[in-house]
Design an enzyme around this catalytic site. Structure first.
Site, PDB file in Angstrom:
ATOM      1  CD  GLU A 204      35.824 -30.960 -70.105  1.00 19.90           C
ATOM      2  OE1 GLU A 204      35.308 -29.984 -69.531  1.00 19.90           O
ATOM      3  OE2 GLU A 204      36.169 -30.961 -71.289  1.00 19.90           O
ATOM      4  CB  CYS A 238      30.689 -29.684 -66.676  1.00 15.19           C
ATOM      5  SG  CYS A 238      31.917 -29.115 -67.849  1.00 15.19           S
TER       6      CYS A 238
END
Length: 354
Positions: A204, A238
């Site tokens: 990720e 994020c």
């Protein structure tokens, strides 16, 4: 210090020991693994205060941000326990685990994301090497201790710190490490693949998150949500809305812009030991990229709210307007307390930019 690798020989021995523990663990049923994972969840819950303290001291997490993260880690333990049990129920198939997984978590979620990687690997029947990010080593150490207290053998979940980068590369390159779970930058993922092109990698990586506000929005709620998303944990997520894309008349709404600025400028910015803190410090002193985001405007941009440096790691939030499509701020993840606003013609254009 006892978990720091300082030589290739130590790395070799560690990999061998953990791989053998993984073989034994993989022979257990999913239900047996699930039982211990639920003990891990209970152990984390019992040590919530300790985890909040170390997240605040080491990573700069406020109590509000840290508390929800501990809850997420507990949820991960129970969620993967449930999935481990499901492995026993597959009709006509048998789950086959890998023996050894390397988990490389980030520093911005130093409890929940490491636990998610560790618990998912354990649920599937794999041993784990947990290599924490340097700024959050103590958080990962407490997490490893929670796993050991719950009954997981120390050779099954190994907390390991690299003495130098070459030893980290050694772990990634070793074929006995059958899977790497990474949460971090795209550059780190590319580096891992350059070390081992056939690497089984679950990654990720970086993102640039945006929130679109249309004329039909509840502007009061939109302003509150945009500021909460942009400046939670000082924008070091994020998932942080580092862009607000304002559609049509919304981009010219003085009311909305004033509310966004007022909400951001009124945040209590302080170190986590202040219980009133709404936005805490950066985990590290800003690097070159983040410093540009906090101090330099691009062509056509202006500060609606200029970031202010309180000390090396503590900054008041900033908001820039006039961000243009294709510009650096439109596309670069700066990972700090700075929000950019874009003005889109209509929803279709806003989605395209997003």
């Amino acid at each position: 210090k006892e978990n720091e690798l300082t030589s290739v020989a130590e790395a070799e021995a560690l990999i061998e020991e953990t791989e053998q523990a993984g073989k034994a663990w993989g022979r257990l049923s999913g239900a047996e693994r699930a039982k211990i994972l639920r003990h891990v969840g209970k152990g984390i819950a019992l040590h919530r205060a300790d985890l909040l303290e170390v997240m605040a001291a080491e990573a700069g997490k406020t109590l509000e941000q840290g508390d929800t993260e501990v809850s997420e880690a507990i949820d991960f333990a129970y969620y993967y326990a449930m999935l481990a049990e499901d492995l026993d129920k597959m009709d006509g198939a048998r789950a086959k685990s890998v023996d050894l997984t390397l988990v490389v978590p980030p520093w911005n979620f130093p409890i929940a994301i490491p636990l998610g990687g560790v618990a998912s690997a354990l649920a599937a029947g794999s041993a784990v090497l947990l290599k924490p990010a340097s700024p959050s080593r103590r958080c990962a150490a407490l997490l490893a201790e929670a796993c050991w207290r719950a009954g997981l053998p120390r050779d099954l979940v190994q907390y390991v710190v690299m003495g130098d980068r070459a030893l980290g590369e050694k772990l990634v390159r070793d074929e006995r490490v059958e899977l790497v779970v990474l949460t971090g930058s795209a550059e780190t993922a590319e580096m891992f693949r350059s070390w081992r092109p056939n690497l089984p990698l679950l990654a990720e990586t970086s993102g640039k998150n945006a929130l679109i506000i249309t004329p039909s929005a509840d502007l009061d709620l939109a302003a509150a949500d945009l500021v909460a998303s942009a400046f939670g944990h000082a924008g070091q997520k994020c998932s942080a809305a580092s862009l607000g894309i304002l559609v049509g008349s919304v981009a010219k709404s003085r009311r909305l812009l004033d509310q966004i600025v007022d909400a951001a400028s009124s945040l209590t910015v302080a170190w986590p030991e202040d219980p009133a803190a709404q936005m805490g410090p950066l985990t590290e002193v800003p690097g070159e990229k983040l410093k540009r985001g906090l101090t330099e405007l691009e062509h056509g941009q202006t500060w609606l709210l200029k970031p202010q440096r309180i000390d090396d790691r503590l900054w008041r939030p900033g908001i820039r307007t006039g961000v243009r499509p294709g510009s650096a701020f439109h596309q670069v993840e700066y990972f700090g307390p700075v929000l950019g606003l874009m003005a889109a013609r209509d929803l279709e254009q806003a989605v395209e930019w997003q």
